[in-house]
Design an enzyme around this catalytic site. Sequence first.
Site, PDB file in Angstrom:
ATOM      1  N   HIS A 332       0.831  -1.211   0.000  1.00 39.09           N
ATOM      2  CA  HIS A 332       0.000   0.000   0.000  1.00 39.09           C
ATOM      3  C   HIS A 332       0.869   1.267   0.000  1.00 39.09           C
ATOM      4  O   HIS A 332       0.557   2.262   0.655  1.00 39.09           O
ATOM      5  CB  HIS A 332      -0.938   0.010   1.217  1.00 39.09           C
ATOM      6  CG  HIS A 332      -2.267   0.643   0.947  1.00 39.09           C
ATOM      7  ND1 HIS A 332      -3.349  -0.060   0.464  1.00 39.09           N
ATOM      8  CD2 HIS A 332      -2.712   1.919   1.087  1.00 39.09           C
ATOM      9  CE1 HIS A 332      -4.385   0.741   0.333  1.00 39.09           C
ATOM     10  NE2 HIS A 332      -4.027   1.958   0.693  1.00 39.09           N
ATOM     11  N   ARG A 335       1.981   2.710   3.363  1.00 40.61           N
ATOM     12  CA  ARG A 335       1.034   3.536   4.116  1.00 40.61           C
ATOM     13  C   ARG A 335       0.279   2.775   5.199  1.00 40.61           C
ATOM     14  O   ARG A 335      -0.511   3.372   5.912  1.00 40.61           O
ATOM     15  CB  ARG A 335       0.024   4.165   3.146  1.00 40.61           C
ATOM     16  CG  ARG A 335       0.646   5.196   2.222  1.00 40.61           C
ATOM     17  CD  ARG A 335      -0.235   5.495   1.021  1.00 40.61           C
ATOM     18  NE  ARG A 335      -1.608   5.843   1.360  1.00 40.61           N
ATOM     19  CZ  ARG A 335      -1.990   7.008   1.849  1.00 40.61           C
ATOM     20  NH1 ARG A 335      -1.079   7.948   2.091  1.00 40.61           N
ATOM     21  NH2 ARG A 335      -3.251   7.247   2.101  1.00 40.61           N
ATOM     22  N   SER A 364       3.795  -0.276  -5.269  1.00 42.89           N
ATOM     23  CA  SER A 364       4.415   0.328  -4.074  1.00 42.89           C
ATOM     24  C   SER A 364       5.901   0.603  -4.274  1.00 42.89           C
ATOM     25  O   SER A 364       6.740  -0.299  -4.238  1.00 42.89           O
ATOM     26  CB  SER A 364       4.240  -0.551  -2.822  1.00 42.89           C
ATOM     27  OG  SER A 364       2.885  -0.797  -2.540  1.00 42.89           O
TER      28      SER A 364
END
Length: 436
Positions: A332, A335, A364
């Site tokens: 992600h 994050r 990513s």
Amino acid sequence: MVSVNFGRSRQNDVYTAGIHGRKPTVPADFAELERRARAKLDRRGWAYIAGGAGEGRTMAANRAALDRWAIVPRVLRDVSRRSLEIELFGQKLPAPVLFAPVGAGALAYPDADVHIGRAAAELGVPYIFSNQGCAPMEDVAAAMDATSPGAPRWFQLYWSTDDRLVESLITRAEKMGAAALAVTLDTTMLGWRPQDLNLGSLPFARGEGIDQYTSDPSFWEIVGERLREATGEKPEISLGAIRTLFSIARNVPGDLWKNPQSSLMKRLAAPEPRAAVQTFLDIYSRPSLNWDDIASLRERTSLPIVLKGVLHPDDARQAVDLGVDGIVVSNHGGRQVDGSISSTDALVDIADAVGDRTTILADSGFYTGADVFKALALGADAVCIGRPHMYGLALNGADGARDAVANIIAELDLTLGLTGHTDVAGLDRSALKDLR
């Protein structure tokens, strides 16, 4: 549209413009692109788009892992004609690149998703519509088709706690022409994101990034049920609440907010917009999501199913055994979990485990054409680009998003040729050296 020898063509366009004193609006290197985007974005936008979980260790790991693999060029090979073409789920694509879903894009540019869709359509590569988008998926699809009829698009699904909404979103995705359904697995709850927390800023609480919900009849059915069950508690009234009210007014549809005769206090007390936002916050994602739910998804849709957020080879094996059509190896963008395994290291493990049994995408921390080259050589079939297209969007709308990704594709094309290769489909680890 990406074409043969795209890299040289793009270089020539930039240099020709330079003769006339025109410099590109979107920088050709990621560091400068990020620097200019930071100057353009406000604090909330920068925190949400650029920020990572915790101390940012996962974002750093994404970069470090890529840097541990060195490209080893070969020479004296005819590379005058090269192909970046791939096929994903029956669609021929001009390059192995997709626009990744990024939520609350309006923090970077108004009507962000519509502009991103146009950018992707111009290049001919897919845009994975964000479940947390700032425009209904139907509007984005229409904009893409107006730019390039039948332009490829996927849909990202966050699995809500209410299956009525899940069913509705899937049905809408099918109707608007999605070629695949990407189910995000790693955000059943929000990670610890200090940049947002330090500002007290959650876009969705202001009605930003919930347009897929507020354009959905099932969602409003759920909101109505909750209103009928409400206790009648009044909201706290403060200067901050008033500011949030105006943000919600801009982002949640309804004639109530357009009535100039309605007093501010009456608007603040009105239940529907506040209930919509609170309903979203309560049901947007489901921490109890499990393999049984994924197994049931095949009964809900005929679309190819891709699981986004897989990092462990055992999870990849189970996904393949369950019959999913693809995997997105992703943390992600750093994050969600601070100190997570890098996307590149996970890609290597997962490609070794299931690479010959399913389609693998990487996501990513892949910001340049050389990064994409490495991901393909390590076993990815295609790569999802996130922050670069958002930074380009912030600088120049649809054209900026297009140019940011076009630069990545151009560098990939040139890197392919300069290393002695002519087809991305033929890349493997022999093109790289592990520096560990």
